[in-house]
Scaffold this active site. Structure first.
Site, PDB file in Angstrom:
ATOM      1  N   ASP A 198      -7.697  35.746  48.532  1.00  7.34           N
ATOM      2  CA  ASP A 198      -8.528  35.826  47.326  1.00  7.34           C
ATOM      3  C   ASP A 198      -8.870  37.242  46.855  1.00  7.34           C
ATOM      4  O   ASP A 198      -9.620  37.404  45.891  1.00  7.34           O
ATOM      5  CB  ASP A 198      -9.830  35.045  47.553  1.00  7.34           C
ATOM      6  CG  ASP A 198      -9.577  33.542  47.519  1.00  7.34           C
ATOM      7  OD1 ASP A 198      -8.917  33.082  46.576  1.00  7.34           O
ATOM      8  OD2 ASP A 198     -10.033  32.837  48.435  1.00  7.34           O
TER       9      ASP A 198
ATOM     10  N   ASP B  40      -4.551  28.009  42.944  1.00  3.40           N
ATOM     11  CA  ASP B  40      -5.480  29.104  42.637  1.00  3.40           C
ATOM     12  C   ASP B  40      -4.844  30.484  42.841  1.00  3.40           C
ATOM     13  O   ASP B  40      -5.227  31.465  42.213  1.00  3.40           O
ATOM     14  CB  ASP B  40      -6.731  29.036  43.532  1.00  3.40           C
ATOM     15  CG  ASP B  40      -7.217  27.626  43.848  1.00  3.40           C
ATOM     16  OD1 ASP B  40      -6.385  26.702  43.853  1.00  3.40           O
ATOM     17  OD2 ASP B  40      -8.406  27.469  44.109  1.00  3.40           O
TER      18      ASP B  40
HETATM   19  N1  GLY Z   1     -10.352  29.365  44.545  1.00  3.64           N
HETATM   20  C1  GLY Z   1     -11.268  28.432  45.040  1.00  3.64           C
HETATM   21  C2  GLY Z   1     -11.823  27.531  44.024  1.00  3.64           C
HETATM   22  O1  GLY Z   1     -11.453  27.534  42.874  1.00  3.64           O
HETATM   23  O2  GLY Z   1     -12.685  26.763  44.404  1.00  3.64           O
END
Ligand code: GLY
Length: 395
Positions: free
Chosen positions: A114, A178
């Protein structure tokens, strides 16, 4: 008498200017006023005491803060940068710099994917708006850290390490939709450093995502699990959606945003085609409510008696503004405007002084994990502010 005339001429000009202001401009101004009050209060709370804290949500009457390695840690700094951009007030930039500096060690983080979100929203916006010395280096080093997660046999960046609940699922190398959002950092790192490694990894990941995450109808699964040695797909699952076959709402928004951004960064038509395919799936979906803010999953049981996800709506609105800017297709503008109007209504936008200082109510973090259900979330606010900026730029 002379002063009276000047004052009434000025008042007339101001009234005329106000009358000529479009409804969207008025809405954006109103949203910015709310944001100043709400984010200002949240900023004051987060800076109380000796250390800077990172507000993520508001539950049971309390602001919840997260550590800097949490995936949402960059968004509050990013909101402060957006407040600077929306208002031009240097005060916001001063605070944004403090909150961004607090995240400096993220450049070395390698245990999850992330960092693109975290460093892009904070350092990325700071660099774009203020060209601050050292921010570029942080972004390039973060891209290097992210690339340690590239698995060449599969051609993708591994999203999560396999431990805890991911290990219980028996996954080997999970990649979530994501992850498309982290690629912007890699495209930028190549632009800053001249090293094409980052760009090539991003393109490989995006291509594999088209190949393996998407269904015929343009929806995407949440998780694809790869064999990191052979590169084969081991299975397709959900983590945050209602079932392996469903369309988890925020995941669809990440895909839409991610491929629109990938087109902007590469000019590759296949990414634009993918973004438009996703948009078509979403905008024609019978379970997208008339007010255009999605339920937490397009296939959630109990629709319409289930939760909405304002974060999915804000991300989608921002993405559609960019897609409109690229394609000139009015439909995207109209739909994004509809989303912004709903999010700015009392159904979603909090009254000043409520909601712990967050702007939007009613987001869903992860319903299957029982975490952050029907609460404000800092990334909902971040993409809402971004949508306001993108809309203002279109005006
Ligand atoms: N990237 C994690 C979410 O969107 O919850």
């Amino acid at each position: 008498m002379k002063y009276y005339r000047i004052i009434s001429a000025l008042a007339g000009t101001m009234a005329l200017a106000w009358a000529c202001t479009s409804p969207m401009e008025k809405l954006i101004r109103e949203d910015v006023e709310v944001a100043k009050a709400q984010i200002g209060a949240l900023m004051a709370a987060s800076e109380e005491g000796d250390t800077i804290r990172i507000p993520a949500t508001f539950k049971e009457g309390e602001i919840k803060y997260v550590p800097i390695d949490d995936w949402v840690s960059g968004f509050f700094a990013g909101e402060l940068w957006y407040m600077y951009e929306l208002t031009g007030d240097e005060m916001w930039a001063d605070h944004a710099m403090k909150h961004t500096g607090n995240l400096d060690s993220l450049q070395w983080l390698t245990w999850h994917h992330d960092v693109g979100f975290m460093v892009g929203s904070s350092f990325g916006n700071g660099l774009r708006l203020k060209n601050i010395d050292g921010y570029k280096d942080v972004m390039v080093q973060t891209a290097k850290s992210l690339c340690t997660r590239f698995r060449p046999a599969a051609g993708i960046i591994q999203s999560w390490d396999v431990k805890g609940w991911q290990a219980e699922k028996g996954w080997a190398c999970p990649v979530i939709i994501d992850n498309m959002m982290n690629l912007e950092l890699l495209f930028n790192a190549t632009a800053f450093s001249g090293d094409s490694t980052y760009f090539n990894i991003a393109v490989s990941h995006a291509d594999k995502t088209i190949e393996n995450h998407f269904r015929e109808d343009g929806s995407s699964v949440h998780v694809v699990d790869y064999d990191p040695v052979t590169g084969e797909v081991r299975g397709r699952y959900t983590a945050q959606g209602c079932s392996d076959d469903s369309a988890w709402a925020r995941g669809q928004s990440w895909g839409l945003y991610g491929f629109t951004m990938a087109y902007r960064c590469t000019g590759y038509e296949r990414y634009l085609a993918q973004a438009e395919k996703i948009a078509s799936f979403l905008l024609n979906n019978p379970n997208l409510p008339a007010d255009l803010v999605p339920y937490w999953d397009y296939d959630a049981p109990g629709i319409p008696d289930t939760y909405r996800d304002a974060s999915a709506g804000a991300i989608m609105a921002s993405a559609l503004y960019e897609l409109y800017t690229i394609t000139g297709k009015e439909l995207y503008l109209q739909k994004a405007d509809g989303m912004l109007e709903t999010l700015s209504s009392p159904s979603f936008r909090a009254e000043n002084g409520t909601n712990g200082g967050f702007i939007l109510m009613h987001s869903v973090g992860s319903l299957p994990h029982g975490s952050s259900i029907d609460v404000p979330l800092n990334y909902a606010d971040y993409y809402f502010l971004e949508a306001l900026l993108r809309r203002r730029n279109i005006e």
